[in-house]
Scaffold this motif. Structure first.
Motif, PDB file in Angstrom:
ATOM      1  N   ALA A   1      10.842  -3.626  -1.971  1.00 53.78           N
ATOM      2  CA  ALA A   1      12.074  -2.932  -2.335  1.00 53.78           C
ATOM      3  C   ALA A   1      12.081  -2.568  -3.818  1.00 53.78           C
ATOM      4  CB  ALA A   1      13.285  -3.802  -1.989  1.00 53.78           C
ATOM      5  N   VAL A   2      11.613  -3.443  -4.675  1.00 51.32           N
ATOM      6  CA  VAL A   2      11.569  -3.165  -6.117  1.00 51.32           C
ATOM      7  C   VAL A   2      10.681  -1.954  -6.399  1.00 51.32           C
ATOM      8  CG1 VAL A   2      10.711  -4.036  -8.339  1.00 51.32           C
ATOM      9  CG2 VAL A   2      12.102  -5.508  -6.876  1.00 51.32           C
ATOM     10  N   VAL A   3       9.504  -1.922  -5.798  1.00 48.35           N
ATOM     11  CA  VAL A   3       8.583  -0.807  -6.027  1.00 48.35           C
ATOM     12  C   VAL A   3       9.187   0.498  -5.517  1.00 48.35           C
ATOM     13  CG1 VAL A   3       6.321   0.130  -5.416  1.00 48.35           C
ATOM     14  CG2 VAL A   3       6.537  -2.280  -6.040  1.00 48.35           C
ATOM     15  N   ARG A   4       9.828   0.462  -4.354  1.00 49.44           N
ATOM     16  CA  ARG A   4      10.452   1.676  -3.802  1.00 49.44           C
ATOM     17  C   ARG A   4      11.593   2.159  -4.692  1.00 49.44           C
ATOM     18  NH1 ARG A   4      12.826   1.968   1.512  1.00 49.44           N
ATOM     19  NH2 ARG A   4      11.918   4.042   1.820  1.00 49.44           N
ATOM     20  N   GLU A   5      12.459   1.238  -5.119  1.00 49.70           N
ATOM     21  CA  GLU A   5      13.618   1.645  -5.913  1.00 49.70           C
ATOM     22  C   GLU A   5      13.213   2.093  -7.305  1.00 49.70           C
ATOM     23  OE1 GLU A   5      16.525   2.021  -4.380  1.00 49.70           O
ATOM     24  OE2 GLU A   5      15.360   1.339  -2.649  1.00 49.70           O
ATOM     25  N   ALA A   6      12.158   1.475  -7.865  1.00 45.50           N
ATOM     26  CA  ALA A   6      11.690   1.887  -9.194  1.00 45.50           C
ATOM     27  C   ALA A   6      11.216   3.320  -9.191  1.00 45.50           C
ATOM     28  CB  ALA A   6      10.586   0.948  -9.662  1.00 45.50           C
ATOM     29  N   ALA A   7      10.701   3.797  -8.049  1.00 45.09           N
ATOM     30  CA  ALA A   7      10.209   5.165  -7.956  1.00 45.09           C
ATOM     31  C   ALA A   7      11.347   6.178  -8.068  1.00 45.09           C
ATOM     32  CB  ALA A   7       9.464   5.348  -6.644  1.00 45.09           C
ATOM     33  N   LYS A   8      12.587   5.750  -7.917  1.00 45.85           N
ATOM     34  CA  LYS A   8      13.736   6.664  -7.998  1.00 45.85           C
ATOM     35  C   LYS A   8      14.014   7.078  -9.441  1.00 45.85           C
ATOM     36  CE  LYS A   8      17.309   5.444  -5.505  1.00 45.85           C
ATOM     37  NZ  LYS A   8      18.350   4.585  -4.915  1.00 45.85           N
ATOM     38  N   GLY A   9      13.483   6.318 -10.404  1.00 45.40           N
ATOM     39  CA  GLY A   9      13.721   6.706 -11.795  1.00 45.40           C
ATOM     40  C   GLY A   9      13.778   5.509 -12.692  1.00 45.40           C
TER      41      GLY A   9
ATOM     42  N   HIS B   1       0.844  -1.193   0.000  1.00 47.47           N
ATOM     43  CA  HIS B   1       0.000   0.000   0.000  1.00 47.47           C
ATOM     44  C   HIS B   1       0.878   1.242   0.000  1.00 47.47           C
ATOM     45  CE1 HIS B   1      -3.874  -2.057   1.050  1.00 47.47           C
ATOM     46  NE2 HIS B   1      -3.034  -2.948   1.555  1.00 47.47           N
ATOM     47  N   ARG B   2       0.551   2.184  -0.865  1.00 42.17           N
ATOM     48  CA  ARG B   2       1.228   3.485  -0.829  1.00 42.17           C
ATOM     49  C   ARG B   2       0.621   4.318   0.299  1.00 42.17           C
ATOM     50  NH1 ARG B   2       4.057   6.376  -4.617  1.00 42.17           N
ATOM     51  NH2 ARG B   2       3.356   5.038  -6.322  1.00 42.17           N
ATOM     52  N   THR B   3       1.468   4.907   1.110  1.00 43.29           N
ATOM     53  CA  THR B   3       0.996   5.735   2.214  1.00 43.29           C
ATOM     54  C   THR B   3       0.316   6.984   1.667  1.00 43.29           C
ATOM     55  OG1 THR B   3       2.786   4.951   3.627  1.00 43.29           O
ATOM     56  CG2 THR B   3       1.707   7.008   4.276  1.00 43.29           C
ATOM     57  N   PRO B   4      -0.894   7.320   2.129  1.00 44.94           N
ATOM     58  CA  PRO B   4      -1.555   8.556   1.670  1.00 44.94           C
ATOM     59  C   PRO B   4      -0.697   9.779   1.947  1.00 44.94           C
ATOM     60  CG  PRO B   4      -3.086   7.160   2.912  1.00 44.94           C
ATOM     61  CD  PRO B   4      -1.713   6.561   3.081  1.00 44.94           C
ATOM     62  N   ALA B   5      -0.810  10.773   1.095  1.00 44.69           N
ATOM     63  CA  ALA B   5       0.022  11.975   1.212  1.00 44.69           C
ATOM     64  C   ALA B   5      -0.096  12.621   2.579  1.00 44.69           C
ATOM     65  CB  ALA B   5      -0.361  12.964   0.116  1.00 44.69           C
ATOM     66  N   ALA B   6      -1.281  12.601   3.170  1.00 45.93           N
ATOM     67  CA  ALA B   6      -1.495  13.251   4.465  1.00 45.93           C
ATOM     68  C   ALA B   6      -0.702  12.588   5.588  1.00 45.93           C
ATOM     69  CB  ALA B   6      -2.981  13.246   4.811  1.00 45.93           C
ATOM     70  N   LYS B   7      -0.287  11.341   5.396  1.00 51.81           N
ATOM     71  CA  LYS B   7       0.431  10.612   6.444  1.00 51.81           C
ATOM     72  C   LYS B   7       1.934  10.526   6.202  1.00 51.81           C
ATOM     73  CE  LYS B   7      -3.253   7.534   8.083  1.00 51.81           C
ATOM     74  NZ  LYS B   7      -3.606   6.108   8.340  1.00 51.81           N
ATOM     75  N   ARG B   8       2.420  11.059   5.099  1.00 53.29           N
ATOM     76  CA  ARG B   8       3.824  10.847   4.744  1.00 53.29           C
ATOM     77  C   ARG B   8       4.811  11.656   5.573  1.00 53.29           C
ATOM     78  NH1 ARG B   8       2.924  10.729  -1.805  1.00 53.29           N
ATOM     79  NH2 ARG B   8       1.465   8.955  -1.777  1.00 53.29           N
ATOM     80  N   THR B   9       4.319  12.559   6.404  1.00 55.79           N
ATOM     81  CA  THR B   9       5.221  13.259   7.317  1.00 55.79           C
ATOM     82  C   THR B   9       5.553  12.399   8.539  1.00 55.79           C
ATOM     83  OG1 THR B   9       3.323  14.321   8.395  1.00 55.79           O
ATOM     84  CG2 THR B   9       4.427  15.537   6.617  1.00 55.79           C
ATOM     85  N   VAL B  10       4.757  11.382   8.796  1.00 51.53           N
ATOM     86  CA  VAL B  10       4.991  10.525   9.967  1.00 51.53           C
ATOM     87  C   VAL B  10       5.198   9.063   9.591  1.00 51.53           C
ATOM     88  CG1 VAL B  10       3.736  12.033  11.551  1.00 51.53           C
ATOM     89  CG2 VAL B  10       2.498  10.239  10.320  1.00 51.53           C
ATOM     90  N   GLN B  11       4.921   8.722   8.344  1.00 52.63           N
ATOM     91  CA  GLN B  11       5.007   7.323   7.924  1.00 52.63           C
ATOM     92  C   GLN B  11       5.680   7.243   6.564  1.00 52.63           C
ATOM     93  OE1 GLN B  11       1.409   4.942   8.569  1.00 52.63           O
ATOM     94  NE2 GLN B  11       1.688   4.007   6.561  1.00 52.63           N
ATOM     95  N   HIS B  12       6.550   6.264   6.379  1.00 54.38           N
ATOM     96  CA  HIS B  12       7.291   6.122   5.120  1.00 54.38           C
ATOM     97  C   HIS B  12       6.367   5.760   3.957  1.00 54.38           C
ATOM     98  CE1 HIS B  12      11.504   6.694   6.278  1.00 54.38           C
ATOM     99  NE2 HIS B  12      11.118   6.281   7.466  1.00 54.38           N
ATOM    100  N   ASP B  13       6.937   5.800   2.753  1.00 51.00           N
ATOM    101  CA  ASP B  13       6.162   5.812   1.522  1.00 51.00           C
ATOM    102  C   ASP B  13       5.286   4.577   1.285  1.00 51.00           C
ATOM    103  OD1 ASP B  13       8.469   4.333   1.310  1.00 51.00           O
ATOM    104  OD2 ASP B  13       9.163   5.243  -0.554  1.00 51.00           O
ATOM    105  N   TRP B  14       5.763   3.396   1.694  1.00 58.61           N
ATOM    106  CA  TRP B  14       5.012   2.166   1.439  1.00 58.61           C
ATOM    107  C   TRP B  14       4.912   1.332   2.714  1.00 58.61           C
ATOM    108  CZ3 TRP B  14       2.554   0.888  -3.094  1.00 58.61           C
ATOM    109  CH2 TRP B  14       2.867   1.671  -4.218  1.00 58.61           C
ATOM    110  N   TRP B  15       3.770   0.683   2.898  1.00 65.80           N
ATOM    111  CA  TRP B  15       3.592  -0.294   3.961  1.00 65.80           C
ATOM    112  C   TRP B  15       2.946  -1.528   3.334  1.00 65.80           C
ATOM    113  CZ3 TRP B  15      -1.469  -1.758   5.467  1.00 65.80           C
ATOM    114  CH2 TRP B  15      -2.507  -0.946   4.984  1.00 65.80           C
TER     115      TRP B  15
END
Length: 242
Positions: free
Chosen positions: A232-240, A111-125
């Motif tokens: 990890a693949v989904v997170r790293e793919a977001a880098k470019g 799950h991608r973390t909603p934008a409203a929660k990204r100040t306290v929670q990392h991008d994916w859970w």
């Protein structure tokens, strides 16, 4: 005549995907050093191995990507490239990914973390069947500049990383606290730690820097490694693009 790099470069054979230890999603086989350029091959899930005092990254799972803005990711056993390990299929325009094995059985959901929660929670859970949600929150360890000088930056970083079971030889970057703090305090970010509160093994996965590479280390015995790899693949793919 002979090329020095070709002669000296060791052959890095694939290793089995179901193994303990840290891993990275990268095209690096050997990070750059003072005497050598970085060596790159296919983008893959890779396991770190030490040889002659240097890190090498052996492939565990090869990655293919299909689709457009919300791509589908497929992972294949590097020791048997024709064998599918898992696939991650986007839903809700990429807001989540359903992860299935080679027989289309569900392993879990990212799950991608909603934008409203990204100040306290990392991008994916993520979530596995019959387990608590696995979430990474932001944490900081605060130390004074005087403490850094007394103990050394590397030691302070190492101590911070140990709090969440750091990978071997991880290096946590130190950032100067903006805003001109008169007390001279420095922020030391810990490695990212995904936890499942209420589980017998609540610390599930960590991520930190190893030789300048963002690496991951599974910790909970009940975690399906294929789900960790896919996260990890989904997170790293977001880098470019790769």
């Amino acid at each position: 005549m002979f090329e020095r790099g070709a002669r000296d470069d060791p052959v890095v054979e694939p290793v089995h995907w179901d193994r303990a230890g840290w891993f990275a999603v990268t095209d690096l086989v050997r990070p750059a050093s003072l005497r050598r350029k970085a060596r790159k091959e296919q983008w893959a899930v890779r396991a770190g191995t030490m040889r002659d005092g240097a890190w090498l990254l052996a492939p565990m799972a090869f990655i293919t990507v299909s689709g457009g803005d919300a791509p589908v990711y497929h992972l294949y056993d590097a020791t048997h490239p024709e064998t599918s390990l898992c696939s991650a299929t986007p839903e809700r325009n990429g807001a989540r990914y359903r992860v299935t094995d080679g027989q289309d059985r569900e392993l879990g959901v990212l799950h991608r973390t909603p934008a409203a929660k990204r100040t306290v929670q990392h991008d994916w859970w993520f979530r596995l069947p019959d387990h608590a949600d696995i979430v990474a929150s932001y944490h900081w360890t605060r130390v004074t500049a005087k403490e850094v000088a007394a103990r050394g930056k590397q030691r302070v970083a190492h101590e911070a990383s140990e709090l969440v079971g750091s990978v071997v030889q991880s290096f946590v970057s130190l950032g100067i606290d903006g805003g001109g703090d008169e007390r001279g305090r420095i922020h030391v970010p810990k490695p990212v730690a995904w936890r499942a509160e209420g589980e017998p093994e609540p610390m599930v996965l960590t991520s930190g820097q190893v030789e300048g590479i963002r690496a991951y280390r599974p910790l909970a015995g009940w975690l399906d490694l294929r789900l960790a790899y896919t996260l990890a693949v989904v997170r790293e793919a977001a880098k470019g693009p790769r």
